[in-house]
Motif scaffolding. Structure first.
Motif, short mmCIF file in Angstrom:
data_model
loop_
_atom_site.label_atom_id
_atom_site.label_comp_id
_atom_site.label_asym_id
_atom_site.label_seq_id
_atom_site.Cartn_x
_atom_site.Cartn_y
_atom_site.Cartn_z
N TYR A 3 0.84 -1.20 0.00
CA TYR A 3 0.00 0.00 0.00
C TYR A 3 0.88 1.25 0.00
O TYR A 3 2.01 1.23 0.49
N GLU A 31 -7.62 7.27 -2.88
CA GLU A 31 -6.68 6.15 -2.87
C GLU A 31 -6.64 5.49 -1.49
O GLU A 31 -6.62 4.25 -1.37
N THR A 32 -6.63 6.31 -0.43
CA THR A 32 -6.57 5.78 0.92
C THR A 32 -7.84 5.00 1.26
O THR A 32 -7.78 3.93 1.90
N GLU A 35 -7.54 1.70 -0.43
CA GLU A 35 -6.56 0.85 0.25
C GLU A 35 -7.10 0.33 1.57
O GLU A 35 -6.86 -0.83 1.93
N ASP A 38 -9.40 -2.52 0.85
CA ASP A 38 -8.65 -3.73 0.50
C ASP A 38 -8.02 -4.37 1.73
O ASP A 38 -8.03 -5.60 1.89
N ALA A 39 -7.47 -3.54 2.63
CA ALA A 39 -6.82 -4.07 3.83
C ALA A 39 -7.84 -4.70 4.78
O ALA A 39 -7.59 -5.77 5.35
#
Length: 260
Positions: A3, A31-32, A35, A38-39
């Motif tokens: 990331y 973007e964060t 991410e 996804d995390a």
């Protein structure tokens, strides 16, 4: 998975996700948010992860808000789409994860940062934390679930005041309001959350997932939470965890839950 804006680390049943944009006070940009989704998704799918802790890098901020530069010139349609996508991708997603999520609130949790903390299953704050929804001072309202989750947690009147004044509250108020469960010194924040996580991990992860689903059902329009509880309660009887838990109780020993 690698990331750019977050760090995800696993240890002893706990995945700790750290938002790592200290120069921007960990503000949430597109973007964060992706991410983080996804995390969280990866940690939730990992059978070894029993608890997720979310925090911000450094001592100043959990998340100081959304990255305003990304949407300052948006149209009505674009603004609505921004809120809808963000809620679906991250905030509602976190709230409905089957793995418990603890927000370790270090420093400022403002706007989207407080909304992220409120989407977690519960919150622990450091003594230097400050929380608020300042959106009305920018000519907009909270758009990532803040107008819904804040009154659920602190009551309608207090939520109205916080949103209308766009002010911040300290940890004394946050604890009194029920916005956070605990307040600890900054250097004790993560260890304290890990201590709570260790207590959670002693219990059935299958039962905990069903409990999360049943509790959340109470806040869903058109859903009878009692009916969901009855269904979830019944589901537990078909699990290996139930067999192990009841057998261990009758045998007067500590349960070793398989998580199935």
């Amino acid at each position: 998975m690698s990331y750019n804006n977050i760090i995800s680390e696993y240890s002893n049943g706990i995945t700790t996700i750290t938002i790592n944009r200290p120069s921007k006070l960990n503000a949430l940009n597109k973007e964060t948010i992706q991410e983080l989704h996804d995390a969280f998704d990866e940690a939730n799918a990992d059978s070894d992860t029993k608890v997720i802790i979310i925090t911000g890098s450094g001592e100043k901020a959990f998340v100081a808000g959304a990255d305003i530069s990304e949407f300052a010139d948006f149209s009505v349609e674009e603004g609505g789409k921004l809120a809808a996508q963000g809620q679906d991708l991250l905030f509602n997603f976190v709230e409905n994860l089957s793995t418990p999520v603890i927000a370790a609130v270090n420093g400022f949790a403002l706007g989207g940062g407080l909304e992220l903390a409120m989407a977690c299953h519960f919150r622990v704050a450091s003594t230097n934390a400050k929380m608020g929804l300042p959106e009305t001072s920018l000519g907009v309202i909270p758009g990532y679930g803040g107008t819904q989750r804040l009154p659920q947690l602190v009551g309608k009147g207090r939520a109205m005041e916080m949103v209308m004044t766009a002010g911040m509250i300290d940890t004394t108020q946050a604890l009194h309001y029920g916005l956070v469960n605990h307040v600890v010194e900054l250097d004790e924040l993560i260890p304290f959350c890990e201590k709570i996580a260790s207590k959670i991990m002693r219990n059935s992860s299958v039962a905990i997932a069903e409990a999360i689903r049943a509790i959340n059902a109470n806040y869903e329009d058109g859903v009878n939470g009692y009916d969901v509880e009855i269904e979830a309660f019944g589901n537990c009887f078909g699990t290996e965890d139930f067999t192990e838990g009841t057998t261990a109780f009758l045998e007067k020993r500590k349960a070793d839950f398989p998580g199935r």
